[in-house]
Design a protein around this motif. Structure first.
Motif, mmCIF file in Angstrom:
data_model
loop_
_atom_site.group_PDB
_atom_site.id
_atom_site.type_symbol
_atom_site.label_atom_id
_atom_site.label_comp_id
_atom_site.label_asym_id
_atom_site.label_seq_id
_atom_site.Cartn_x
_atom_site.Cartn_y
_atom_site.Cartn_z
ATOM 1 N N PRO A 2 30.475 -4.912 30.088
ATOM 2 C CA PRO A 2 30.044 -3.676 29.431
ATOM 3 C C PRO A 2 30.818 -3.435 28.148
ATOM 4 O O PRO A 2 32.000 -3.718 28.064
ATOM 5 C CB PRO A 2 30.361 -2.598 30.460
ATOM 6 C CG PRO A 2 31.296 -3.201 31.412
ATOM 7 C CD PRO A 2 31.128 -4.675 31.361
ATOM 8 N N SER A 30 27.295 -3.332 42.506
ATOM 9 C CA SER A 30 27.896 -2.002 42.434
ATOM 10 C C SER A 30 29.391 -2.155 42.658
ATOM 11 O O SER A 30 29.814 -2.984 43.472
ATOM 12 C CB SER A 30 27.320 -1.076 43.510
ATOM 13 O OG SER A 30 25.944 -0.859 43.290
ATOM 14 N N VAL A 48 29.856 1.228 38.122
ATOM 15 C CA VAL A 48 28.746 0.275 38.074
ATOM 16 C C VAL A 48 27.966 0.508 39.362
ATOM 17 O O VAL A 48 28.513 0.412 40.461
ATOM 18 C CB VAL A 48 29.240 -1.187 37.982
ATOM 19 C CG1 VAL A 48 28.058 -2.137 37.986
ATOM 20 C CG2 VAL A 48 30.102 -1.383 36.745
ATOM 21 N N LYS A 52 23.755 -0.968 36.835
ATOM 22 C CA LYS A 52 23.707 -0.024 35.715
ATOM 23 C C LYS A 52 25.054 0.672 35.583
ATOM 24 O O LYS A 52 25.716 0.969 36.577
ATOM 25 C CB LYS A 52 22.611 1.010 35.932
ATOM 26 C CG LYS A 52 21.239 0.409 35.912
ATOM 27 C CD LYS A 52 20.178 1.458 36.075
ATOM 28 C CE LYS A 52 18.817 0.776 36.054
ATOM 29 N NZ LYS A 52 17.770 1.629 36.520
ATOM 30 N N ILE A 53 25.429 0.937 34.354
ATOM 31 C CA ILE A 53 26.691 1.640 34.094
ATOM 32 C C ILE A 53 26.411 3.133 34.053
ATOM 33 O O ILE A 53 25.501 3.593 33.363
ATOM 34 C CB ILE A 53 27.320 1.161 32.778
ATOM 35 C CG1 ILE A 53 27.693 -0.311 32.914
ATOM 36 C CG2 ILE A 53 28.530 2.014 32.420
ATOM 37 C CD1 ILE A 53 28.232 -0.934 31.672
#
Length: 101
Positions: A2, A30, A48, A52-53
């Motif tokens: 990220p 996750s 996470v 998805k962040i």
């Protein structure tokens, strides 16, 4: 990896056995607990979740200190449980208790 807000650097979070869990889901990985980069200028903080962040609000210095203290307690508890039955750990704890008295 990220991208971090503010300074544009990239981060490669590492799992700490004492406190992190990873979960694999068809939608993506996750990580728990959250990831905080308090040493960086941007002070990014995120989770996470299924690939998805999820960004968190900026933490105050007091919240950062409390988070670090909580992480240290989790780490101490984890390793205390991990090595609880080892004879040399019991002796070491006994020696530490004598020295701190």
């Amino acid at each position: 990896m990220p991208a971090l807000p503010g300074n544009g650097e990239r981060d490669a979070p590492f799992l700490r056995a004492a406190s992190d869990s990873d979960r694999h889901d068809p939608l993506g990985p996750s990580l728990r607990p959250s990831i905080g980069n308090w040493q960086r200028p941007c002070k990014s903080h995120y989770w996470v979740d299924r690939g998805k962040i999820e960004w968190s609000a900026e933490w105050t210095p007091e919240q950062i200190a409390a988070g670090r203290a909580a992480e240290e307690r989790r780490r101490e508890h984890y390793y205390a449980e991990l090595y609880a039955g080892w004879w040399w750990v019991r002796i070491w704890r006994w020696l530490k208790s004598i020295m701190s008295s």
